[in-house]
Design a protein around this motif. Structure first.
Motif, short mmCIF file in Angstrom:
data_model
loop_
_atom_site.label_atom_id
_atom_site.label_comp_id
_atom_site.label_asym_id
_atom_site.label_seq_id
_atom_site.Cartn_x
_atom_site.Cartn_y
_atom_site.Cartn_z
N TRP A 262 0.87 -1.38 0.09
CA TRP A 262 -0.01 -0.22 0.03
C TRP A 262 0.85 1.26 -0.06
O TRP A 262 0.29 2.41 0.01
N GLY A 263 1.98 1.20 -0.11
CA GLY A 263 3.02 2.25 -0.01
C GLY A 263 3.61 2.49 1.30
O GLY A 263 4.23 1.59 2.01
N GLY A 264 3.99 3.74 1.60
CA GLY A 264 4.47 4.34 2.96
C GLY A 264 5.15 5.52 2.96
O GLY A 264 4.62 6.29 2.24
N TYR A 265 6.11 5.72 3.72
CA TYR A 265 6.67 7.11 3.62
C TYR A 265 7.08 7.43 2.18
O TYR A 265 6.66 8.71 2.01
N TRP A 266 7.84 6.76 1.62
CA TRP A 266 7.94 6.93 0.26
C TRP A 266 6.68 6.52 -0.70
O TRP A 266 6.57 5.19 -0.54
N LYS A 267 6.35 7.58 -1.28
CA LYS A 267 5.09 7.16 -1.88
C LYS A 267 5.19 6.30 -3.44
O LYS A 267 6.23 6.42 -3.98
N GLY A 268 4.34 5.28 -3.66
CA GLY A 268 4.71 4.50 -4.88
C GLY A 268 3.80 5.19 -5.95
O GLY A 268 2.92 6.10 -5.89
N PRO A 269 4.01 4.54 -7.16
CA PRO A 269 3.20 5.29 -8.50
C PRO A 269 1.86 4.88 -8.79
O PRO A 269 1.12 5.30 -9.56
N GLY A 270 1.49 3.78 -7.76
CA GLY A 270 0.04 3.53 -7.84
C GLY A 270 -0.99 4.31 -7.15
O GLY A 270 -0.65 5.53 -6.72
#
Length: 504
Positions: free
Chosen positions: A136-144
């Motif tokens: 689901w991502g985290g501190y560093w955001k993913g591209p989704g």
């Protein structure tokens, strides 16, 4: 790891008597003596034992076991991973051919025909059901959506295992898988072992291509809260020797090749199409890193010694991750085929037996196992890309480049018996050529009609370099560039990662 935006990095032995499973055989029957300690005990294991059977027989059972290529238990007869196709959003589970077998990939080929497919879940083969969905991502955001990570292209990493077609997980930037609050995995200072099969064909220097334990919060919660294998060319703490890539331990706020960070001078890199990576941590006083060519038995120890200062005792959390760091640092790239997390500190004998089983599995690209084939993609190790004929041209004199690996004909090279590197595109066979018979630094590497000249003859060397027979110079990615379209030339060999290649 600590939050540094520029790099995006947040980035013993068991008792001699071991539990036997099924038909007992001595470890000497299934391992080599590359690890001196590997023959100090006897592991009783089934003749058909797979990695997690072997770990269990050594008293260090797998608490997670993930693979897209094969079963990791002799009794496992379930799904390996789930894919989703873009055309209609439908899902398909890819399972093993039979209990203890390899992936049955044929349904995937037809299911994904004419569309794209994504790996949406990697199933845990243990009874804990610690399946890996897309993070689901985290501190560093993913591209989704909403900062989530994305899944890997299901068709991007074809291979064979035991002669059967299978697919690995190609982790590009932004790809990540994670299960939080995983059941029964080691936490705190409990001893833990981790292994995975990966590749030096696709690596980078960024954080973090990890597999192992991280934080449930997906944020950096401080030193010693992770215990994962990191594989790549990152030299986070400086002072490294050689070009890499290295098997390192991501213990949070540091990717460690030793207790101080830098690797030893004898541990300069691990360059094989298939790499076995192992890490174990007793939680208080020792962590150990091992590696091997995953197609031949025999482990090498990169480091074994005390934990870094400030990392004892460990405070490991119970999230299991693949492809990112603990706070979702997602700039690392890599390839994943199989791996597991174990409870307890595996013995050297157990690890040697696991490596022997991996070597016997028959991993290969393009029908060739070992240190590379005679035909396939020529991977630029430092850039994680492939030698590419721009736009599939047949125009003589076109300088060659590196580009994202795509499996197309303009990236399929053959090393002939005469030493030529040939490329067949648009019905024409061309040769890699040192432009104008050049023997000076900066000579362009081009394609030209094959003519048998020594400027078209190349040695593929065991140290990963490709050298011109005429010039003795190395095939070199100009300026150590890692971007699509970076040009390739000849340059004096210097040990740089931009001069490291594997043909597979």
């Amino acid at each position: 790891m600590s939050l540094i935006p520029l790099i995006r990095r947040r980035t013993r032995l068991l008792a001699a008597s071991l539990l036997a499973v099924a038909i007992a055989v001595p470890i000497s029957a299934i391992t080599t003596t590359a690890d001196a300690s590997a023959t100090t005990g006897v592991v009783a294991a089934a003749a058909t034992a797979l990695p997690c059977d072997i770990y269990a027989s050594g008293g260090t059972p797998c608490e997670t076991a993930h693979s897209t290529t094969r079963a990791l238990f002799a009794s496992y007869n379930g799904p390996l991973y789930q894919i989703q196709r873009a055309s209609d959003g439908s899902y398909l589970n890819i399972s093993v051919t039979a209990a203890g077998g390899v992936a049955n990939a044929a349904p995937q080929t037809s299911f994904c025909a004419g569309t794209t497919c994504t790996i949406t879940k990697i199933y845990d083969q243990t009874a804990n059901h610690n399946d890996l969905p897309i993070s689901w991502g985290g501190y560093w955001k993913g591209p989704g959506p909403n900062g989530a990570d994305v899944g890997a292209n299901a068709m991007a990493l074809p291979l064979t295992i035991g002669g059967s077609t299978a697919y690995g997980v190609k982790v590009s930037q932004g790809v990540g898988y994670r299960v939080d609050n995983a059941k029964n995995v080691p936490t705190g200072s409990a001893p833990e072992g981790v292994y995975m099969v990966t590749s030096s064909n696709y690596v980078d220097q960024y954080c973090c291509f990890d597999y192992g334990s991280g934080e449930n919060s997906h944020t950096d919660t401080g030193n010693a809260t992770m215990n994962a294998i990191e594989f790549g060319t990152a030299c986070w703490l400086g002072g490294c020797t050689g070009p890499g890539p290295w098997v390192e331990a991501d213990l949070e706020n540091g990717m460690y090749s030793s207790n101080t960070g830098p690797n030893s001078s004898s541990y300069q890199g691990v360059n094989f199409p298939f790499v076995t990576a192992m890490e174990k941590n007793n939680g208080t006083s020792n962590f150990t890193l091992k590696y091997a060519n995953a197609t031949s038995a025999g482990l090498t120890t990169g480091y074994s010694g005390s934990l870094p200062k400030g990392y004892s005792p460990m405070k490991t959390d119970s999230s299991i991750l693949l492809g990112t760091g603990g706070d979702n640092s997602n700039s690392g790239i890599g390839e994943f085929f199989e791996g597991a997390v174990t409870a307890g500190y595996p013995s050297d004998a157990t690890e040697a037996a696991v490596q022997a089983n991996i070597a016997a599995a028959g991993y290969s690209f393009g029908g060739s196992s070992g240190g590379g084939g005679t035909s396939g993609a020529l991977h630029a190790v430092g850039a994680g890309k492939c030698l590419d004929d721009p736009n599939s041209t047949t125009t003589g004199g076109t300088q060659q480049q590196i580009y994202d690996c795509n499996g197309q004909a303009n990236q399929h090279w053959t090393h002939t018996s005469s030493g030529q590197l040939t490329l067949t595109v648009n019905g024409t066979t061309e040769c890699l050529d040192a432009n104008n018979n050049g023997t000076a630094n900066g000579t362009k590497a081009i394609i030209w009609t094959c003519n048998g000249g020594t400027n078209q003859q190349w040695d593929l060397n065991s140290n990963g370099t490709v050298t011109g027979v005429q010039s003795g110079l190395c095939l070199d990615v100009t300026g150590k560039a890692t971007t699509d379209g970076a040009l390739v030339e000849l340059w004096a060999c210097n040990g740089g990662t931009n001069q490291q290649w594997t043909l597979s």
